[in-house]
Design a protein around this motif. Sequence first.
Motif, PDB file in Angstrom:
ATOM      1  N   VAL A  82       7.396  -9.116  -8.614  1.00  0.00           N
ATOM      2  CA  VAL A  82       6.166  -8.542  -9.162  1.00  0.00           C
ATOM      3  C   VAL A  82       6.430  -7.199  -9.840  1.00  0.00           C
ATOM      4  N   LEU A  83       7.563  -6.584  -9.561  1.00  0.00           N
ATOM      5  CA  LEU A  83       7.828  -5.236 -10.047  1.00  0.00           C
ATOM      6  C   LEU A  83       7.915  -5.159 -11.570  1.00  0.00           C
ATOM      7  N   ASP A  84       8.161  -6.275 -12.213  1.00  0.00           N
ATOM      8  CA  ASP A  84       8.255  -6.276 -13.674  1.00  0.00           C
ATOM      9  C   ASP A  84       6.904  -6.475 -14.359  1.00  0.00           C
ATOM     10  N   ALA A  85       5.845  -6.656 -13.591  1.00  0.00           N
ATOM     11  CA  ALA A  85       4.523  -6.850 -14.191  1.00  0.00           C
ATOM     12  C   ALA A  85       4.003  -5.528 -14.752  1.00  0.00           C
ATOM     13  N   PRO A  86       3.258  -5.560 -15.846  1.00  0.00           N
ATOM     14  CA  PRO A  86       2.697  -4.326 -16.410  1.00  0.00           C
ATOM     15  C   PRO A  86       1.814  -3.592 -15.403  1.00  0.00           C
ATOM     16  N   GLY A  87       1.964  -2.304 -15.361  1.00  0.00           N
ATOM     17  CA  GLY A  87       1.114  -1.476 -14.518  1.00  0.00           C
ATOM     18  C   GLY A  87       1.569  -1.317 -13.086  1.00  0.00           C
ATOM     19  N   VAL A  88       2.643  -2.004 -12.684  1.00  0.00           N
ATOM     20  CA  VAL A  88       3.076  -1.932 -11.293  1.00  0.00           C
ATOM     21  C   VAL A  88       3.589  -0.535 -10.947  1.00  0.00           C
ATOM     22  N   GLY A  89       4.293   0.098 -11.882  1.00  0.00           N
ATOM     23  CA  GLY A  89       4.818   1.430 -11.617  1.00  0.00           C
ATOM     24  C   GLY A  89       3.714   2.413 -11.249  1.00  0.00           C
ATOM     25  N   ARG A  90       2.655   2.433 -12.074  1.00  0.00           N
ATOM     26  CA  ARG A  90       1.531   3.332 -11.804  1.00  0.00           C
ATOM     27  C   ARG A  90       0.861   2.972 -10.488  1.00  0.00           C
ATOM     28  N   SER A  91       0.716   1.677 -10.216  1.00  0.00           N
ATOM     29  CA  SER A  91       0.075   1.242  -8.989  1.00  0.00           C
ATOM     30  C   SER A  91       0.869   1.664  -7.767  1.00  0.00           C
ATOM     31  N   LEU A  92       2.194   1.554  -7.833  1.00  0.00           N
ATOM     32  CA  LEU A  92       3.038   1.957  -6.706  1.00  0.00           C
ATOM     33  C   LEU A  92       2.862   3.440  -6.395  1.00  0.00           C
ATOM     34  N   TRP A  93       2.933   4.268  -7.443  1.00  0.00           N
ATOM     35  CA  TRP A  93       2.776   5.710  -7.221  1.00  0.00           C
ATOM     36  C   TRP A  93       1.386   6.038  -6.690  1.00  0.00           C
ATOM     37  N   ALA A  94       0.363   5.354  -7.230  1.00  0.00           N
ATOM     38  CA  ALA A  94      -1.005   5.623  -6.802  1.00  0.00           C
ATOM     39  C   ALA A  94      -1.202   5.262  -5.334  1.00  0.00           C
ATOM     40  N   GLN A  95      -0.743   4.067  -4.935  1.00  0.00           N
ATOM     41  CA  GLN A  95      -0.917   3.655  -3.550  1.00  0.00           C
ATOM     42  C   GLN A  95      -0.092   4.509  -2.600  1.00  0.00           C
ATOM     43  N   ALA A  96       1.104   4.933  -3.040  1.00  0.00           N
ATOM     44  CA  ALA A  96       1.915   5.807  -2.195  1.00  0.00           C
ATOM     45  C   ALA A  96       1.241   7.160  -1.998  1.00  0.00           C
ATOM     46  N   LEU A  97       0.620   7.686  -3.058  1.00  0.00           N
ATOM     47  CA  LEU A  97      -0.135   8.935  -2.917  1.00  0.00           C
ATOM     48  C   LEU A  97      -1.295   8.776  -1.934  1.00  0.00           C
ATOM     49  N   ILE A  98      -1.995   7.658  -2.041  1.00  0.00           N
ATOM     50  CA  ILE A  98      -3.103   7.404  -1.122  1.00  0.00           C
ATOM     51  C   ILE A  98      -2.583   7.328   0.310  1.00  0.00           C
ATOM     52  N   GLY A  99      -1.468   6.626   0.510  1.00  0.00           N
ATOM     53  CA  GLY A  99      -0.894   6.525   1.849  1.00  0.00           C
ATOM     54  C   GLY A  99      -0.440   7.864   2.388  1.00  0.00           C
ATOM     55  N   PHE A 100       0.173   8.683   1.529  1.00  0.00           N
ATOM     56  CA  PHE A 100       0.618  10.018   1.931  1.00  0.00           C
ATOM     57  C   PHE A 100      -0.573  10.857   2.409  1.00  0.00           C
ATOM     58  N   GLY A 101      -1.638  10.847   1.614  1.00  0.00           N
ATOM     59  CA  GLY A 101      -2.826  11.592   2.001  1.00  0.00           C
ATOM     60  C   GLY A 101      -3.497  11.001   3.221  1.00  0.00           C
ATOM     61  N   LEU A 102      -3.505   9.673   3.312  1.00  0.00           N
ATOM     62  CA  LEU A 102      -4.139   9.005   4.444  1.00  0.00           C
ATOM     63  C   LEU A 102      -3.503   9.419   5.760  1.00  0.00           C
ATOM     64  N   TRP A 103      -2.159   9.535   5.760  1.00  0.00           N
ATOM     65  CA  TRP A 103      -1.495   9.969   6.986  1.00  0.00           C
ATOM     66  C   TRP A 103      -2.038  11.316   7.455  1.00  0.00           C
ATOM     67  N   HIS A 104      -2.156  12.267   6.535  1.00  0.00           N
ATOM     68  CA  HIS A 104      -2.587  13.609   6.917  1.00  0.00           C
ATOM     69  C   HIS A 104      -4.064  13.651   7.307  1.00  0.00           C
ATOM     70  N   VAL A 105      -4.860  12.793   6.708  1.00  0.00           N
ATOM     71  CA  VAL A 105      -6.270  12.712   7.104  1.00  0.00           C
ATOM     72  C   VAL A 105      -6.384  12.155   8.522  1.00  0.00           C
ATOM     73  N   VAL A 106      -5.672  11.062   8.794  1.00  0.00           N
ATOM     74  CA  VAL A 106      -5.717  10.454  10.125  1.00  0.00           C
ATOM     75  C   VAL A 106      -5.145  11.405  11.168  1.00  0.00           C
ATOM     76  N   ASP A 107      -4.039  12.075  10.830  1.00  0.00           N
ATOM     77  CA  ASP A 107      -3.425  13.021  11.760  1.00  0.00           C
ATOM     78  C   ASP A 107      -4.382  14.161  12.090  1.00  0.00           C
ATOM     79  N   ALA A 108      -5.077  14.671  11.076  1.00  0.00           N
ATOM     80  CA  ALA A 108      -6.034  15.763  11.310  1.00  0.00           C
ATOM     81  C   ALA A 108      -7.169  15.304  12.213  1.00  0.00           C
ATOM     82  N   LEU A 109      -7.725  14.130  11.924  1.00  0.00           N
ATOM     83  CA  LEU A 109      -8.863  13.651  12.707  1.00  0.00           C
ATOM     84  C   LEU A 109      -8.467  13.353  14.150  1.00  0.00           C
TER      85      LEU A 109
END
Length: 260
Positions: A82-109
């Motif tokens: 799937v990595l060769d599909a258009p838009g996957v690069g942006r999607s990977l970075w976007a979801q990783a950013l969400i996951g990074f932030g999600l960890w800190h939100v859950v940790d804080a709560l």
Amino acid sequence: MSSTSTPTPTATRWPALLLGVAIGGFFDGILLHQILQWHHLLSNVDAVRDMRTQVLADGLFHALMYLIAAGALVALWRRRRVLDAPGVGRSLWAQALIGFGLWHVVDALLSHWITGIHRIRVDSPDPLLWDLAWFAVFGVLPMVLGWLAVRRGDTGSSAGGRRAATALAFAAVVAGPVAALPTGDGDQVMVLFAPGVSPVAAFDALARVDARVRWVDRSGGLWAVSMKEPRAAWRLYGSGALLVSNSAVALGCFSWSKAL
């Protein structure tokens, strides 16, 4: 009439999200537990006074991040076509950013406010201020940036998917060994003795390697010492030491600990 399924960036959503969570956990552990030493995982748990337990809890936390990262990498590998599909690069970075932030939100709560097992800076006269600042900068902001990137859609070239996957995998894989590096402080050595080694026996073992005691925890198990020849610290394993920070088998947060 035959039909074929078209790979879409959504296939990599969960692996990228979990990679972001793992990287967020490693970031937290390496920066806050080790480099800045603002807290341990169980810093505010009154029943946990033994530094051995504190180090164990930090180690288990890092082990959990390893498992999450490993599972995410395996899932991403299985979806590699799937990595060769258009838009996957942006999607990977976007979801990783969400996951990074999600960890800190859950940790804080969970960790800061619900259970209170630690705060961002346990020694601060105003810990809530630090909690809120960390929550905003490393929790909410990355999640918003990731969400905005997702909202932009899945358009884009097919060239960025593999590069993004490689970069995220590299960050997750490298974070573990970085967590295990010693501080490079050639003068100070942290020594953790096994339960059953009395403070007198530990002191005698340290004296035999010409170590000068700088600090010892209340359990008598963890010692910070100065040594003219830190390379001789490996000899302490023969006297009941479990871990020595400047040795080849030192691990994680223990390697970065310093006497206050």
